[in-house]
Motif scaffolding. Structure first.
Motif, PDB file in Angstrom:
ATOM      1  N   SER A  12       0.843  -1.195   0.000  1.00 17.70           N
ATOM      2  CA  SER A  12       0.000   0.000   0.000  1.00 17.70           C
ATOM      3  C   SER A  12       0.877   1.244   0.000  1.00 17.70           C
ATOM      4  O   SER A  12       1.838   1.330   0.774  1.00 17.70           O
ATOM      5  CB  SER A  12      -0.895   0.030   1.245  1.00 17.70           C
ATOM      6  N   TYR A  14       0.199   3.942   1.225  1.00 21.16           N
ATOM      7  CA  TYR A  14      -0.056   4.658   2.479  1.00 21.16           C
ATOM      8  C   TYR A  14       0.720   4.060   3.663  1.00 21.16           C
ATOM      9  O   TYR A  14       0.841   4.706   4.703  1.00 21.16           O
ATOM     10  CB  TYR A  14      -1.556   4.609   2.819  1.00 21.16           C
ATOM     11  N   GLU A 120      -4.078  -3.668   5.272  1.00 21.94           N
ATOM     12  CA  GLU A 120      -4.232  -2.826   4.078  1.00 21.94           C
ATOM     13  C   GLU A 120      -5.697  -2.573   3.742  1.00 21.94           C
ATOM     14  O   GLU A 120      -6.062  -1.472   3.317  1.00 21.94           O
ATOM     15  CB  GLU A 120      -3.528  -3.481   2.875  1.00 21.94           C
ATOM     16  N   GLN A 121      -6.547  -3.572   3.923  1.00 18.36           N
ATOM     17  CA  GLN A 121      -7.975  -3.375   3.680  1.00 18.36           C
ATOM     18  C   GLN A 121      -8.547  -2.342   4.645  1.00 18.36           C
ATOM     19  O   GLN A 121      -9.376  -1.504   4.266  1.00 18.36           O
ATOM     20  CB  GLN A 121      -8.735  -4.698   3.821  1.00 18.36           C
ATOM     21  N   GLN A 124      -7.476   1.095   3.565  1.00 13.18           N
ATOM     22  CA  GLN A 124      -8.253   1.544   2.422  1.00 13.18           C
ATOM     23  C   GLN A 124      -9.616   2.075   2.850  1.00 13.18           C
ATOM     24  O   GLN A 124     -10.138   3.035   2.271  1.00 13.18           O
ATOM     25  CB  GLN A 124      -8.408   0.402   1.411  1.00 13.18           C
ATOM     26  N   LYS A 125     -10.200   1.466   3.869  1.00  8.92           N
ATOM     27  CA  LYS A 125     -11.465   1.975   4.409  1.00  8.92           C
ATOM     28  C   LYS A 125     -11.279   3.384   4.979  1.00  8.92           C
ATOM     29  O   LYS A 125     -12.135   4.260   4.797  1.00  8.92           O
ATOM     30  CB  LYS A 125     -11.986   1.038   5.500  1.00  8.92           C
ATOM     31  N   HIS A 128     -11.048   5.800   2.016  1.00 12.46           N
ATOM     32  CA  HIS A 128     -12.353   6.050   1.395  1.00 12.46           C
ATOM     33  C   HIS A 128     -13.220   6.953   2.257  1.00 12.46           C
ATOM     34  O   HIS A 128     -14.035   7.728   1.740  1.00 12.46           O
ATOM     35  CB  HIS A 128     -13.073   4.721   1.159  1.00 12.46           C
TER      36      HIS A 128
END
Length: 240
Positions: A12, A14, A120-121, A124-125, A128
Motif C-alpha cells: 500500500s 499509504y 491494508e484493507q 483503504q477503508k 475512502h
C-alpha cells in the motif's frame, strides 16, 4: 524481560510497515527514534488500547510492567490524518477515547480493530472515509527525488505531512541504517564513509541520540542492554 516481534513490508502506498509484538515480564525497553507515525493497538493484561503515536525524534526508555501483545500499522511519509495534525503528535500521541475487544473510536467514528493480515484493507477503508490522505511528493522527496515545485513549498508540505523537517527525517533514517550496518558487523569507520558522517565521533553522537546505543553495544548485541523497539531497514519504495 523477553521481547518477540514480527513485521512485514506493505504494497500500500499509504503504509510503510505492519508489525506485531509480544513482551513478557517487567523491565525497560529502549524506543529508538523514528521519522514515521503509526496506529497502534495493544492488550495490556486483558485491557485493549488503541492510539496514534507520532514520530520520535530521539531514543527514549519505556517501562514494561507485564505481559502485553501489540499490533501496529506504520504509515509512509506523506500519509496523514487531516483531523489530527501530525505536528501535535511528535514525541507523543493520542489514545482512542473508547476501545473494546473488537472496536475503537477514531475521528469520532467506531472502527473494527484490524489484524495483521487485513491491515491494508482497513487502511483503504480509512482512505475512502477521508480519515487518511496522502501527498505523494513527500515520500518521493524524502527518498531523494527531485520535486517540480519550489524548495519552500516542498519543505512546507514535508513539515505538514510528517511533523518534521526533511533534515530531521534524514538524520533519523541515517542513524537507523547505521545501527543496522554495525549490528551486521560492518566496521564503524566503513559506516562513516558509506553514510556520509563527518567522522566516528559524529557517528557516535548520532547513535547515542537516535538509537540509544554505542557502536560497541550494537556490534556485540549487548545482552546486558535493554531490549530495543523494532528496528528494520527502510528502503525507497519507488511509489508514485
Amino acid at each position: 524481560m523477553a521481547v518477540e516481534s514480527d513485521h512485514r513490508a506493505s504494497d500500500s502506498p499509504y503504509v510503510a510497515r505492519v508489525w506485531r509484538g509480544r513482551t513478557s515480564g517487567a523491565g525497560t525497553m529502549t524506543s529508538v527514534a523514528t521519522s514515521t507515525w503509526e496506529l497502534v493497538f495493544w492488550d495490556d493484561e486483558g485491557v485493549v488500547h488503541a492510539a496514534v503515536r507520532g514520530p520520535e525524534t530521539a531514543a527514549s526508555s519505556a517501562e514494561i510492567t507485564g505481559d502485553s501483545e501489540s499490533f501496529g500499522i506504520t504509515f509512509a511519509h506523506g500519509t496523514s490524518m487531516p483531523h489530527l495534525p501530525i505536528a501535535r503528535l511528535v514525541d507523543g500521541g493520542v489514545e482512542s477515547p473508547h476501545v473494546t475487544g473488537r472496536t475503537f473510536v477514531l475521528r469520532g467514528e467506531e472502527w473494527e480493530i484490524p489484524r495483521m493480515d487485513d491491515a491494508e484493507q482497513f487502511v483503504q477503508k480509512l482512505v475512502h472515509a477521508g480519515v487518511l490522505t496522502r501527498d505523494p511528493l513527500v515520500d518521493e522527496v524524502v527518498w531523494g527525488g527531485i520535486a517540480k515545485v519550489g524548495t519552500r513549498s516542498v519543505q512546507r508540505r514535508i513539515s505538514s505531512a510528517t511533523g518534521l523537517t526533511q533534515g530531521a527525517i534524514r538524520q533519523i533514517e541515517r542513524a537507523r541504517e547505521a545501527a543496522l550496518l554495525i549490528g551486521e558487523g560492518v566496521a564503524p569507520l566503513e559506516v562513516v564513509h558509506r553514510l556520509g558522517y563527518y567522522d566516528q565521533p559524529h557517528l557516535a553522537r548520532a547513535l547515542q541520540r537516535f538509537i540509544g546505543r554505542t557502536a560497541t553495544q550494537l556490534r556485540r548485541r549487548d545482552d546486558a542492554a535493554d531490549p530495543m523497539s523494532l528496528l528494520y531497514k527502510t528502503e525507497n519504495p519507488g511509489r508514485s
